[in-house]
Write an enzyme that holds these catalytic residues in place. Sequence first.
Site, short mmCIF file in Angstrom:
data_model
loop_
_atom_site.label_atom_id
_atom_site.label_comp_id
_atom_site.label_asym_id
_atom_site.label_seq_id
_atom_site.Cartn_x
_atom_site.Cartn_y
_atom_site.Cartn_z
N ASP A 234 0.85 -1.09 -0.03
CA ASP A 234 0.00 -0.17 -0.12
C ASP A 234 0.85 1.39 0.01
O ASP A 234 0.37 2.14 -0.18
CB ASP A 234 -0.96 0.22 1.12
CG ASP A 234 -0.09 -0.04 2.57
OD1 ASP A 234 1.11 -0.18 2.64
OD2 ASP A 234 -1.00 0.09 3.50
N GLU A 235 2.38 1.16 0.30
CA GLU A 235 3.15 2.27 0.40
C GLU A 235 3.25 3.17 -1.01
O GLU A 235 3.51 4.07 -1.02
CB GLU A 235 4.44 1.79 0.85
CG GLU A 235 4.30 1.54 2.22
CD GLU A 235 5.89 1.50 3.13
OE1 GLU A 235 6.64 2.19 2.61
OE2 GLU A 235 5.77 0.89 3.93
N LYS B 243 8.84 -0.15 -5.65
CA LYS B 243 7.87 -1.04 -5.52
C LYS B 243 6.59 -0.52 -6.53
O LYS B 243 6.18 -1.19 -7.35
CB LYS B 243 7.05 -1.26 -4.23
CG LYS B 243 7.91 -2.17 -3.17
CD LYS B 243 8.12 -3.65 -3.56
CE LYS B 243 7.00 -4.53 -3.66
NZ LYS B 243 7.21 -5.84 -3.74
P1 NAD Z 1 11.43 -10.22 3.48
O1 NAD Z 1 12.30 -8.96 3.53
O2 NAD Z 1 11.15 -10.68 4.77
O3 NAD Z 1 11.63 -11.04 2.68
C1 NAD Z 1 12.30 -10.83 1.22
C2 NAD Z 1 12.92 -12.13 0.85
O4 NAD Z 1 13.36 -12.00 -0.72
C3 NAD Z 1 14.01 -12.62 1.39
O5 NAD Z 1 13.89 -14.22 1.58
C4 NAD Z 1 15.28 -12.42 0.76
O6 NAD Z 1 16.48 -13.26 0.68
C5 NAD Z 1 14.61 -12.48 -0.64
N1 NAD Z 1 15.38 -11.62 -1.73
C6 NAD Z 1 15.80 -10.51 -1.46
N2 NAD Z 1 16.47 -10.13 -2.65
C7 NAD Z 1 16.36 -11.13 -3.45
C8 NAD Z 1 17.07 -11.62 -4.84
N3 NAD Z 1 17.62 -10.51 -5.59
N4 NAD Z 1 16.82 -12.46 -5.38
C9 NAD Z 1 15.94 -13.48 -4.83
N5 NAD Z 1 15.55 -13.38 -3.44
C10 NAD Z 1 15.76 -12.05 -3.03
O7 NAD Z 1 10.09 -9.34 3.03
P2 NAD Z 1 8.66 -9.53 3.48
O8 NAD Z 1 8.18 -8.66 4.60
O9 NAD Z 1 8.27 -10.88 3.48
O10 NAD Z 1 7.77 -8.92 2.05
C11 NAD Z 1 7.73 -9.81 0.76
C12 NAD Z 1 6.98 -8.84 -0.40
O11 NAD Z 1 5.74 -8.52 0.25
C13 NAD Z 1 7.74 -7.83 -0.70
O12 NAD Z 1 7.83 -7.83 -2.34
C14 NAD Z 1 7.38 -6.76 -0.27
O13 NAD Z 1 7.47 -5.37 -0.81
C15 NAD Z 1 5.82 -6.99 -0.03
N6 NAD Z 1 4.95 -6.51 1.30
C16 NAD Z 1 5.32 -6.76 2.35
C17 NAD Z 1 4.56 -6.10 3.73
C18 NAD Z 1 4.81 -6.09 4.95
O14 NAD Z 1 4.42 -5.90 5.82
N7 NAD Z 1 6.33 -6.95 5.13
C19 NAD Z 1 3.22 -5.68 3.19
C20 NAD Z 1 3.11 -5.51 1.73
C21 NAD Z 1 3.52 -6.02 0.70
O1 DAU Z 2 2.52 -0.99 4.50
C1 DAU Z 2 3.31 -2.12 3.83
C2 DAU Z 2 4.73 -1.97 4.35
O2 DAU Z 2 4.94 -2.29 5.68
C3 DAU Z 2 5.62 -2.82 3.56
O3 DAU Z 2 5.52 -2.64 2.14
C4 DAU Z 2 6.96 -2.71 3.98
O4 DAU Z 2 7.70 -3.87 2.99
C5 DAU Z 2 6.86 -3.09 5.48
O5 DAU Z 2 8.31 -3.02 6.06
C6 DAU Z 2 5.96 -2.23 6.17
O6 DAU Z 2 6.70 -0.70 6.40
P1 DAU Z 2 6.71 0.32 7.44
O7 DAU Z 2 7.70 1.27 7.26
O8 DAU Z 2 5.12 0.52 7.71
O9 DAU Z 2 6.95 -1.05 8.43
P2 DAU Z 2 7.97 -0.87 9.72
O10 DAU Z 2 7.60 -2.07 10.52
O11 DAU Z 2 9.35 -0.50 9.42
O12 DAU Z 2 7.33 0.37 10.56
C7 DAU Z 2 6.00 0.64 11.12
C8 DAU Z 2 5.90 1.95 11.69
O13 DAU Z 2 6.53 2.23 12.85
C9 DAU Z 2 6.28 3.04 10.75
O14 DAU Z 2 5.57 4.09 10.97
C10 DAU Z 2 7.67 3.51 11.42
C11 DAU Z 2 7.56 2.89 12.90
N1 DAU Z 2 8.63 2.60 13.79
C12 DAU Z 2 9.65 1.41 12.91
C13 DAU Z 2 10.63 0.84 13.54
C14 DAU Z 2 11.62 -0.05 13.10
C15 DAU Z 2 9.27 3.21 14.86
O15 DAU Z 2 8.50 4.04 15.35
N2 DAU Z 2 10.20 2.71 15.48
C16 DAU Z 2 11.13 1.57 14.90
O16 DAU Z 2 12.18 1.19 15.47
#
Ligand code: NAD
Ligand code: DAU
Length: 358
Positions: A137-138, A166
Site C-alpha cells: 500500500d506504500e 515497488k
Molecule cells: P522480507 O524482507 O522478509 O523477505 C524478502 C525475501 O526476498 C528474503 O527471503 C530475501 O532473501 C529475498 N530476496 C531479496 N533479494 C533477492 C534477490 N535479489 N533474489 C532472490 N531473492 C531475494 O520481505 P517480506 O516482508 O516478506 O515482503 C515480501 C514481499 O511482500 C515484498 O515484495 C514486499 O514489498 C511485500 N509486502 C510486504 C509487506 C510487509 O508488511 N512486510 C506488506 C505488503 C507487501
Molecule cells: O505498508 C506495507 C509496508 O509495511 C511494507 O510494504 C514494507 O515492506 C514493510 O516493511 C512495512 O513498512 P513500514 O515502514 O510501515 O513498517 P515498519 O515496521 O518499518 O514501521 C512501522 C511503523 O513504525 C512506521 O510508522 C515506522 C515506525 N517505527 C518503526 C521502527 C522499525 C518506529 O516507530 N520505530 C521503529 O524502531
Amino acid sequence: MKTYLVTGGAGFIGSNYIHYMFNKYDNDIKIINVDLLTYAGNLENLKDVENRDNYTFVKADICDKDAISKIFAENDIDRVVHFAAESHVDRSIKNPEVFVQTNVLGTLVMLNCAKAAWDNGDGTFKDGKRFLHVSTDEVYGSLPDGNDYFYETTPYDPHSPYSASKASSDFLVKSYVDTYHFPAVITNCSNNYGPYQFPEKLIPLIINNILSGKKLPVYGDGKNVRDWLYVMDHAKAIDMACEKGRLGEKYNVGGHNEKQNIEIVKIIIDTIAEMLPDTDERKAHINYDLITYVEDRKGHDRRYAIAPDKIKSEIGWEPETMFAEGIKLTIKWYFENTEWMNNVTSGDYQKYYQEMYK
Ligand code: NAD
Ligand code: DAU
C-alpha cells in the site's frame, strides 16, 4: 498438479505463504522456492517443509536471467508468486541502489522469463498461466489523519526509495499486461505481522527489545498510523487473488485495523506483561517507561489505510484474524522461538541496530 515458482519464499511473508499453501493443498501442488538468502532470507523458516517431495529450494538472484530461465526451462511453471524484494523502508533511505536493482530490475527479469516461457509464439500465452505480483500500500503515499482510504484507483505517490521501487515494479507489471496481455494480477497489501518477521520491523523489534530489556524506539510523535494484517490472512488473499482475480487487475488487501504506532507499542507491552508468568524476573521491568521517542524517519508517511472492498466483492476475501488474537499468536511464537531470534540477531544485526538507533 500445479507448479508454483515462489520468489523470496525464505522471507517473512513468503515462508508463511509456503506454509499456508502446503497446509491447504498438501500434495496437490509443487512449490519451487527461489531465494537469494539475503540478510532477510532464512531457511530456518522452512525447516518443516524442506523434506517434502513436492518442495524444492533454489538459491538464486532474481536479477540473474540465466538462473531464472533455467528454472522455467526445466519445469512447467503454472504460477509465479513474486515476493522477492528488499522490503525495509529505513534501509532504502540509507542504501537505495539495491532496492532499484532487486525490486525493479529483478521484477523485470521475472516478467521476461515468464513471458518467454509462456508465449505461444503468436502473441498469446499458454492457457491458465498466472503471475501474481506481491506489492504494498506504500505506493499510494500518505493519507492525512482522518478517514480517507486507499482505493485501487488512488493515484500512486510513493515517498521512500522503497515505495518508489515497488511502484516502478507495479508499473512494469501493468505495462506487460497492457502491452502484451501478459496474465498478471497485482495485490497491494498493508503492514503484515506474525511469525518469522525479521526484527528490523516495528512489531518483532519491540517484542525482542522488551524480552531483552532494551528501550523501545518510537519514531517522531508515535502517532503515525499503519493498517495491520495478520500474515496468514495475507497468504490467503494472495492465493485467492491468484486463482480468482481478474487478469490485469489490482486488488488492495488490508486488515481494517488502523492503529497509531504508540498504541501498538503499548498493546505489546501490556500483552507481554499479561502473558509472562509471575515467576519470570523480566516481568517487573516491563512497563511504559521503556518507551523512548527517537528522531523521526525521513519522509515518514503519516497514515496508511486500505479499503479492501474490491477483493471482498469480487473474490470474497476478508480479514479474519482480529488484532487482539493475532498479536497474542505472534508474541507466543516469539516466546517459543528464542533460538530463531538469537540466530537472526547475532552478527550483522547488531551492527545494523547500533548504526540505526545510535
Ligand atoms: P522480507 O524482507 O522478509 O523477505 C524478502 C525475501 O526476498 C528474503 O527471503 C530475501 O532473501 C529475498 N530476496 C531479496 N533479494 C533477492 C534477490 N535479489 N533474489 C532472490 N531473492 C531475494 O520481505 P517480506 O516482508 O516478506 O515482503 C515480501 C514481499 O511482500 C515484498 O515484495 C514486499 O514489498 C511485500 N509486502 C510486504 C509487506 C510487509 O508488511 N512486510 C506488506 C505488503 C507487501
Ligand atoms: O505498508 C506495507 C509496508 O509495511 C511494507 O510494504 C514494507 O515492506 C514493510 O516493511 C512495512 O513498512 P513500514 O515502514 O510501515 O513498517 P515498519 O515496521 O518499518 O514501521 C512501522 C511503523 O513504525 C512506521 O510508522 C515506522 C515506525 N517505527 C518503526 C521502527 C522499525 C518506529 O516507530 N520505530 C521503529 O524502531
